[in-house]
Design a protein around this motif. Sequence first.
Motif, mmCIF file in Angstrom:
data_model
loop_
_atom_site.group_PDB
_atom_site.id
_atom_site.type_symbol
_atom_site.label_atom_id
_atom_site.label_comp_id
_atom_site.label_asym_id
_atom_site.label_seq_id
_atom_site.Cartn_x
_atom_site.Cartn_y
_atom_site.Cartn_z
ATOM 1 N N VAL A 68 0.845 -1.191 0.000
ATOM 2 C CA VAL A 68 0.000 0.000 0.000
ATOM 3 C C VAL A 68 0.879 1.238 0.000
ATOM 4 C CG1 VAL A 68 -1.964 -1.108 1.123
ATOM 5 C CG2 VAL A 68 -0.211 -0.043 2.520
ATOM 6 N N SER A 69 0.334 2.312 -0.554
ATOM 7 C CA SER A 69 1.068 3.572 -0.597
ATOM 8 C C SER A 69 1.119 4.188 0.799
ATOM 9 C CB SER A 69 0.394 4.532 -1.576
ATOM 10 O OG SER A 69 -0.892 4.848 -1.116
ATOM 11 N N GLU A 70 1.941 5.193 0.950
ATOM 12 C CA GLU A 70 2.119 5.832 2.253
ATOM 13 C C GLU A 70 0.827 6.480 2.746
ATOM 14 O OE1 GLU A 70 3.771 6.682 5.760
ATOM 15 O OE2 GLU A 70 4.668 5.444 4.194
ATOM 16 N N ASP A 71 0.058 7.112 1.851
ATOM 17 C CA ASP A 71 -1.193 7.736 2.293
ATOM 18 C C ASP A 71 -2.216 6.695 2.725
ATOM 19 O OD1 ASP A 71 -1.346 7.010 -0.399
ATOM 20 O OD2 ASP A 71 -2.883 8.491 -0.842
ATOM 21 N N ILE A 72 -2.255 5.561 2.036
ATOM 22 C CA ILE A 72 -3.167 4.481 2.457
ATOM 23 C C ILE A 72 -2.704 3.910 3.789
ATOM 24 C CG2 ILE A 72 -4.046 2.188 1.875
ATOM 25 C CD1 ILE A 72 -5.222 4.323 0.104
ATOM 26 N N ASN A 73 -1.404 3.779 3.944
ATOM 27 C CA ASN A 73 -0.850 3.276 5.197
ATOM 28 C C ASN A 73 -1.238 4.188 6.362
ATOM 29 O OD1 ASN A 73 0.625 1.404 6.683
ATOM 30 N ND2 ASN A 73 2.492 2.614 6.538
ATOM 31 N N GLN A 74 -1.186 5.505 6.141
ATOM 32 C CA GLN A 74 -1.584 6.460 7.175
ATOM 33 C C GLN A 74 -3.069 6.341 7.491
ATOM 34 O OE1 GLN A 74 -0.326 10.281 5.748
ATOM 35 N NE2 GLN A 74 1.846 9.837 6.061
ATOM 36 N N TYR A 75 -3.899 6.132 6.451
ATOM 37 C CA TYR A 75 -5.333 5.969 6.662
ATOM 38 C C TYR A 75 -5.617 4.709 7.488
ATOM 39 C CZ TYR A 75 -10.291 5.399 5.738
ATOM 40 O OH TYR A 75 -11.639 5.233 5.892
ATOM 41 N N LEU A 76 -4.927 3.618 7.177
ATOM 42 C CA LEU A 76 -5.099 2.378 7.940
ATOM 43 C C LEU A 76 -4.689 2.585 9.391
ATOM 44 C CD1 LEU A 76 -3.778 -0.241 5.356
ATOM 45 C CD2 LEU A 76 -6.160 0.343 5.845
ATOM 46 N N GLU A 77 -3.607 3.328 9.616
ATOM 47 C CA GLU A 77 -3.176 3.639 10.982
ATOM 48 C C GLU A 77 -4.254 4.440 11.721
ATOM 49 O OE1 GLU A 77 -0.625 2.998 13.043
ATOM 50 O OE2 GLU A 77 0.300 1.634 11.600
ATOM 51 N N LYS A 78 -4.904 5.379 11.020
ATOM 52 C CA LYS A 78 -5.980 6.165 11.639
ATOM 53 C C LYS A 78 -7.134 5.259 12.062
ATOM 54 C CE LYS A 78 -5.190 10.569 9.332
ATOM 55 N NZ LYS A 78 -5.737 11.556 8.399
ATOM 56 N N LEU A 79 -7.469 4.270 11.221
ATOM 57 C CA LEU A 79 -8.540 3.336 11.578
ATOM 58 C C LEU A 79 -8.176 2.537 12.829
ATOM 59 C CD1 LEU A 79 -9.642 1.919 8.098
ATOM 60 C CD2 LEU A 79 -10.830 3.599 9.504
ATOM 61 N N VAL A 80 -6.909 2.145 12.926
ATOM 62 C CA VAL A 80 -6.449 1.404 14.105
ATOM 63 C C VAL A 80 -6.471 2.307 15.339
ATOM 64 C CG1 VAL A 80 -4.485 0.209 15.144
ATOM 65 C CG2 VAL A 80 -5.066 -0.221 12.757
ATOM 66 N N ASN A 81 -5.943 3.515 15.191
ATOM 67 C CA ASN A 81 -5.876 4.443 16.326
ATOM 68 C C ASN A 81 -7.257 4.876 16.816
ATOM 69 O OD1 ASN A 81 -3.096 4.314 16.327
ATOM 70 N ND2 ASN A 81 -2.859 6.117 15.037
ATOM 71 N N SER A 82 -8.236 4.911 15.917
ATOM 72 C CA SER A 82 -9.581 5.306 16.321
ATOM 73 C C SER A 82 -10.368 4.138 16.929
ATOM 74 C CB SER A 82 -10.352 5.874 15.124
ATOM 75 O OG SER A 82 -10.564 4.871 14.158
ATOM 76 N N GLY A 83 -9.780 2.949 16.887
ATOM 77 C CA GLY A 83 -10.427 1.796 17.515
ATOM 78 C C GLY A 83 -11.356 1.034 16.594
#
Length: 51
Positions: free
Chosen positions: A11-26
């Motif tokens: 995945v690209s860096e922006d998608i990776n950041q979006y996935l991290e946001k989903l994890v961080n938001s629970g």
Amino acid sequence: MNRSYPVSARVSEDINQYLEKLVNSGLAINKSEALKLCIRYAKQMKMEEVI
């Protein structure tokens, strides 16, 4: 019963950041689970377009 399959993707860096946001938001336990959620959402949207 639905089977669960492992997901492997580059995945690209922006998608990776979006996935991290989903994890961080629970919303997901980890990035793999977040990616699976995105795939399910995309499939659902595609099914709604067909109907």
